[in-house]
Motif scaffolding. Structure first.
Motif, PDB file in Angstrom:
ATOM      1  N   GLN A   1       0.849  -1.190   0.000  1.00  0.00           N
ATOM      2  CA  GLN A   1       0.000   0.000   0.000  1.00  0.00           C
ATOM      3  C   GLN A   1       0.889   1.245   0.000  1.00  0.00           C
ATOM      4  OE1 GLN A   1      -2.689   0.039   3.345  1.00  0.00           O
ATOM      5  NE2 GLN A   1      -2.561   2.249   3.505  1.00  0.00           N
ATOM      6  N   VAL A   2       0.557   2.220  -0.825  1.00  0.00           N
ATOM      7  CA  VAL A   2       1.292   3.484  -0.857  1.00  0.00           C
ATOM      8  C   VAL A   2       0.323   4.599  -0.477  1.00  0.00           C
ATOM      9  CG1 VAL A   2       2.622   5.105  -2.267  1.00  0.00           C
ATOM     10  CG2 VAL A   2       2.885   2.634  -2.621  1.00  0.00           C
ATOM     11  N   THR A   3       0.643   5.284   0.613  1.00  0.00           N
ATOM     12  CA  THR A   3      -0.199   6.355   1.137  1.00  0.00           C
ATOM     13  C   THR A   3       0.520   7.682   1.000  1.00  0.00           C
ATOM     14  OG1 THR A   3      -1.235   4.845   2.718  1.00  0.00           O
ATOM     15  CG2 THR A   3      -1.386   7.199   3.205  1.00  0.00           C
ATOM     16  N   ALA A   4      -0.163   8.664   0.440  1.00  0.00           N
ATOM     17  CA  ALA A   4       0.379  10.024   0.339  1.00  0.00           C
ATOM     18  C   ALA A   4      -0.116  10.830   1.533  1.00  0.00           C
ATOM     19  CB  ALA A   4      -0.084  10.682  -0.956  1.00  0.00           C
ATOM     20  N   LEU A   5       0.802  11.512   2.202  1.00  0.00           N
ATOM     21  CA  LEU A   5       0.461  12.362   3.336  1.00  0.00           C
ATOM     22  C   LEU A   5       0.543  13.812   2.889  1.00  0.00           C
ATOM     23  CD1 LEU A   5      -0.013  13.027   6.341  1.00  0.00           C
ATOM     24  CD2 LEU A   5       2.467  12.795   6.669  1.00  0.00           C
ATOM     25  N   HIS A   6      -0.591  14.513   2.969  1.00  0.00           N
ATOM     26  CA  HIS A   6      -0.643  15.933   2.602  1.00  0.00           C
ATOM     27  C   HIS A   6      -0.839  16.763   3.851  1.00  0.00           C
ATOM     28  CE1 HIS A   6      -0.937  15.097  -1.721  1.00  0.00           C
ATOM     29  NE2 HIS A   6      -1.657  14.062  -1.354  1.00  0.00           N
ATOM     30  N   VAL A   7      -0.033  17.803   3.982  1.00  0.00           N
ATOM     31  CA  VAL A   7      -0.107  18.675   5.156  1.00  0.00           C
ATOM     32  C   VAL A   7       0.437  20.046   4.771  1.00  0.00           C
ATOM     33  CG1 VAL A   7       2.157  17.964   6.049  1.00  0.00           C
ATOM     34  CG2 VAL A   7       0.403  18.768   7.637  1.00  0.00           C
ATOM     35  N   GLY A   8      -0.046  21.068   5.473  1.00  0.00           N
ATOM     36  CA  GLY A   8       0.487  22.417   5.287  1.00  0.00           C
ATOM     37  C   GLY A   8       1.705  22.599   6.170  1.00  0.00           C
ATOM     38  N   TYR A   9       1.799  23.736   6.818  1.00  0.00           N
ATOM     39  CA  TYR A   9       2.947  24.000   7.680  1.00  0.00           C
ATOM     40  C   TYR A   9       2.887  23.178   8.952  1.00  0.00           C
ATOM     41  CZ  TYR A   9       3.918  28.002   4.683  1.00  0.00           C
ATOM     42  OH  TYR A   9       4.206  28.798   3.620  1.00  0.00           O
ATOM     43  N   LEU A  10       4.054  22.722   9.381  1.00  0.00           N
ATOM     44  CA  LEU A  10       4.196  21.966  10.619  1.00  0.00           C
ATOM     45  C   LEU A  10       4.973  22.792  11.637  1.00  0.00           C
ATOM     46  CD1 LEU A  10       5.288  18.542   9.112  1.00  0.00           C
ATOM     47  CD2 LEU A  10       3.122  19.024  10.222  1.00  0.00           C
ATOM     48  N   ALA A  11       4.701  22.567  12.886  1.00  0.00           N
ATOM     49  CA  ALA A  11       5.425  23.249  13.965  1.00  0.00           C
ATOM     50  C   ALA A  11       6.769  22.557  14.166  1.00  0.00           C
ATOM     51  CB  ALA A  11       4.603  23.244  15.243  1.00  0.00           C
ATOM     52  N   THR A  12       7.656  22.738  13.182  1.00  0.00           N
ATOM     53  CA  THR A  12       8.997  22.150  13.215  1.00  0.00           C
ATOM     54  C   THR A  12      10.020  23.233  12.891  1.00  0.00           C
ATOM     55  OG1 THR A  12       8.964  21.570  10.871  1.00  0.00           O
ATOM     56  CG2 THR A  12       8.128  19.904  12.415  1.00  0.00           C
ATOM     57  N   GLU A  13      11.274  22.852  13.001  1.00  0.00           N
ATOM     58  CA  GLU A  13      12.378  23.768  12.688  1.00  0.00           C
ATOM     59  C   GLU A  13      12.287  24.286  11.251  1.00  0.00           C
ATOM     60  OE1 GLU A  13      17.141  23.216  12.133  1.00  0.00           O
ATOM     61  OE2 GLU A  13      16.190  22.081  13.746  1.00  0.00           O
ATOM     62  N   MET A  14      11.845  23.455  10.328  1.00  0.00           N
ATOM     63  CA  MET A  14      11.775  23.832   8.913  1.00  0.00           C
ATOM     64  C   MET A  14      10.850  25.031   8.685  1.00  0.00           C
ATOM     65  SD  MET A  14      10.802  21.366   5.754  1.00  0.00           S
ATOM     66  CE  MET A  14      10.481  21.995   4.125  1.00  0.00           C
ATOM     67  N   ALA A  15       9.777  25.125   9.458  1.00  0.00           N
ATOM     68  CA  ALA A  15       8.799  26.211   9.286  1.00  0.00           C
ATOM     69  C   ALA A  15       8.871  27.230  10.419  1.00  0.00           C
ATOM     70  CB  ALA A  15       7.401  25.640   9.181  1.00  0.00           C
ATOM     71  N   ALA A  16       9.998  27.295  11.101  1.00  0.00           N
ATOM     72  CA  ALA A  16      10.122  28.189  12.257  1.00  0.00           C
ATOM     73  C   ALA A  16       9.887  29.652  11.898  1.00  0.00           C
ATOM     74  CB  ALA A  16      11.492  28.019  12.909  1.00  0.00           C
ATOM     75  N   MET A  17      10.236  30.054  10.699  1.00  0.00           N
ATOM     76  CA  MET A  17      10.104  31.460  10.295  1.00  0.00           C
ATOM     77  C   MET A  17       8.708  31.802   9.772  1.00  0.00           C
ATOM     78  SD  MET A  17      13.066  32.461  11.142  1.00  0.00           S
ATOM     79  CE  MET A  17      13.116  34.109  10.493  1.00  0.00           C
ATOM     80  N   VAL A  18       7.854  30.815   9.642  1.00  0.00           N
ATOM     81  CA  VAL A  18       6.507  31.025   9.101  1.00  0.00           C
ATOM     82  C   VAL A  18       5.564  31.410  10.235  1.00  0.00           C
ATOM     83  CG1 VAL A  18       4.564  29.922   7.941  1.00  0.00           C
ATOM     84  CG2 VAL A  18       6.905  29.352   7.262  1.00  0.00           C
ATOM     85  N   SER A  19       4.831  32.492  10.011  1.00  0.00           N
ATOM     86  CA  SER A  19       3.786  32.826  10.982  1.00  0.00           C
ATOM     87  C   SER A  19       2.478  32.226  10.491  1.00  0.00           C
ATOM     88  CB  SER A  19       3.668  34.347  11.133  1.00  0.00           C
ATOM     89  OG  SER A  19       3.309  34.921   9.901  1.00  0.00           O
ATOM     90  N   GLY A  20       1.576  32.028  11.384  1.00  0.00           N
ATOM     91  CA  GLY A  20       0.292  31.447  11.002  1.00  0.00           C
ATOM     92  C   GLY A  20       0.145  30.050  11.561  1.00  0.00           C
ATOM     93  N   PRO A  21      -0.988  29.422  11.267  1.00  0.00           N
ATOM     94  CA  PRO A  21      -1.285  28.103  11.832  1.00  0.00           C
ATOM     95  C   PRO A  21      -0.297  27.040  11.370  1.00  0.00           C
ATOM     96  CG  PRO A  21      -3.221  29.048  10.756  1.00  0.00           C
ATOM     97  CD  PRO A  21      -2.064  29.930  10.439  1.00  0.00           C
ATOM     98  N   LYS A  22       0.077  26.189  12.310  1.00  0.00           N
ATOM     99  CA  LYS A  22       0.973  25.074  12.017  1.00  0.00           C
ATOM    100  C   LYS A  22       0.435  23.834  12.728  1.00  0.00           C
ATOM    101  CE  LYS A  22       4.914  28.168  12.085  1.00  0.00           C
ATOM    102  NZ  LYS A  22       6.136  28.522  12.822  1.00  0.00           N
ATOM    103  N   ALA A  23       0.480  22.724  12.025  1.00  0.00           N
ATOM    104  CA  ALA A  23       0.017  21.458  12.599  1.00  0.00           C
ATOM    105  C   ALA A  23       1.086  20.875  13.516  1.00  0.00           C
ATOM    106  CB  ALA A  23      -0.314  20.471  11.476  1.00  0.00           C
ATOM    107  N   ASP A  24       0.630  20.166  14.545  1.00  0.00           N
ATOM    108  CA  ASP A  24       1.538  19.478  15.457  1.00  0.00           C
ATOM    109  C   ASP A  24       2.084  18.237  14.743  1.00  0.00           C
ATOM    110  OD1 ASP A  24       1.729  17.047  17.512  1.00  0.00           O
ATOM    111  OD2 ASP A  24       2.243  18.909  18.567  1.00  0.00           O
ATOM    112  N   PRO A  25       3.413  18.096  14.613  1.00  0.00           N
ATOM    113  CA  PRO A  25       3.964  16.959  13.875  1.00  0.00           C
ATOM    114  C   PRO A  25       3.627  15.603  14.492  1.00  0.00           C
ATOM    115  CG  PRO A  25       5.726  18.245  14.890  1.00  0.00           C
ATOM    116  CD  PRO A  25       4.456  18.998  15.101  1.00  0.00           C
TER     117      PRO A  25
END
Length: 195
Positions: free
Chosen positions: A122-146
Motif C-alpha cells: 500500500q502506498v499512502t500520500a500524506l498531505h499537510v500544510g505547515y508543521l510546527a517544526t524547525e523547517m517552518a520556524a520562520m513562518v507565521s500562522g497556523p501550524k500542525a503538530d507533527p
C-alpha cells in the motif's frame, strides 16, 4: 496493514516529522523501527535503530529506501508513506519551485501506488500544510503538530487510505480541486488565498 508488531523504516528520523513518526510507530506497537538520518548519531528516540541514509545521495537511497520495496514484496506486502504537502495541489509565488517538486512527487507516488499494488504494498500520500517544526520556524500562522500528523498518517495506513489529509488547509485545498483555478486561487477574484 497493522502497525502493531510491524518493522518500519523512517527517513529524516533525527528531527521534525520524521522523529515524530518514529515515536508514533513505537506508540502504535511497532516491533522495530529503523531510523534513517544523514548522521545516525543524531537519532535520539530510545529503541530506534539508527541507519545512515541521505535522501540527496542516489547511492544511499538505492542502498536503503529502494531496497525496501522488493523486501516488502517478498514478505507479502506492506506500506509506504510518502510525505507530500498541500502544495502538491496548489502553488504560491514564493514557493513555486517547492510546489512543483511536491506536485511531481505526488505523481510519482501515484505511479508507485499502481506499480506496488500487485505485490500487496500500500502506498499512502500524506498531505499537510505547515508543521510546527524547525523547517517552518520562520513562518507565521497556523501550524500542525507533527506528532498529531504522524499519528494521523499511521491511522490512515491502517485504514487503507491512499491519501491522508492531515490538517484543515489540506482538506480545504483538496475540496477545491474540482472547482479548478477559480476555487483554488480565489485571490484572482479579490478573495483570500487558501494557503
Amino acid at each position: 496493514m497493522k502497525i502493531d508488531g510491524s518493522v518500519a523504516f523512517v527517513t529524516g528520523a533525527n528531527r521534525g516529522l520524521g522523529e515524530q513518526f518514529v515515536k508514533a510507530l513505537f506508540e502504535a506497537g511497532a516491533a522495530k523501527v529503523y531510523a534513517g538520518a544523514r548522521d545516525p548519531a543524531k537519532v535520539t528516540v530510545p529503541g530506534a535503530v539508527p541507519v545512515a541514509v541521505d535522501i540527496t545521495d542516489h547511492e544511499s537511497v538505492r542502498a536503503a529506501s529502494r531496497a525496501f520495496a522488493p523486501v516488502l514484496g517478498r514478505n507479502g506486502g506492506g506500506a509506504l508513506v510518502n510525505v507530500l504537502s498541500v502544495l502538491s495541489w496548489v502553488s504560491i509565488p514564493v514557493s513555486a519551485g517547492y510546489a512543483a517538486a511536491k506536485s511531481a512527487e505526488w505523481s510519482v507516488t501515484n505511479a508507485l501506488r499502481v506499480a506496488l499494488a500487485e505485490q500487496g504494498t500500500q502506498v499512502t500520500a500524506l498531505h499537510v500544510g505547515y508543521l510546527a517544526t524547525e523547517m517552518a520556524a520562520m513562518v507565521s500562522g497556523p501550524k500542525a503538530d507533527p506528532g498529531d500528523v504522524a499519528r494521523a498518517a499511521l491511522a490512515g495506513v491502517e485504514a487503507g487510505l491512499h491519501e491522508v489529509l492531515a490538517d484543515e488547509v489540506s482538506k480545504q485545498v483538496q475540496a477545491a480541486l474540482p472547482g479548478g483555478p477559480d476555487e483554488l486561487y480565489p485571490q484572482l477574484h479579490g478573495g483570500q488565498s487558501l494557503v
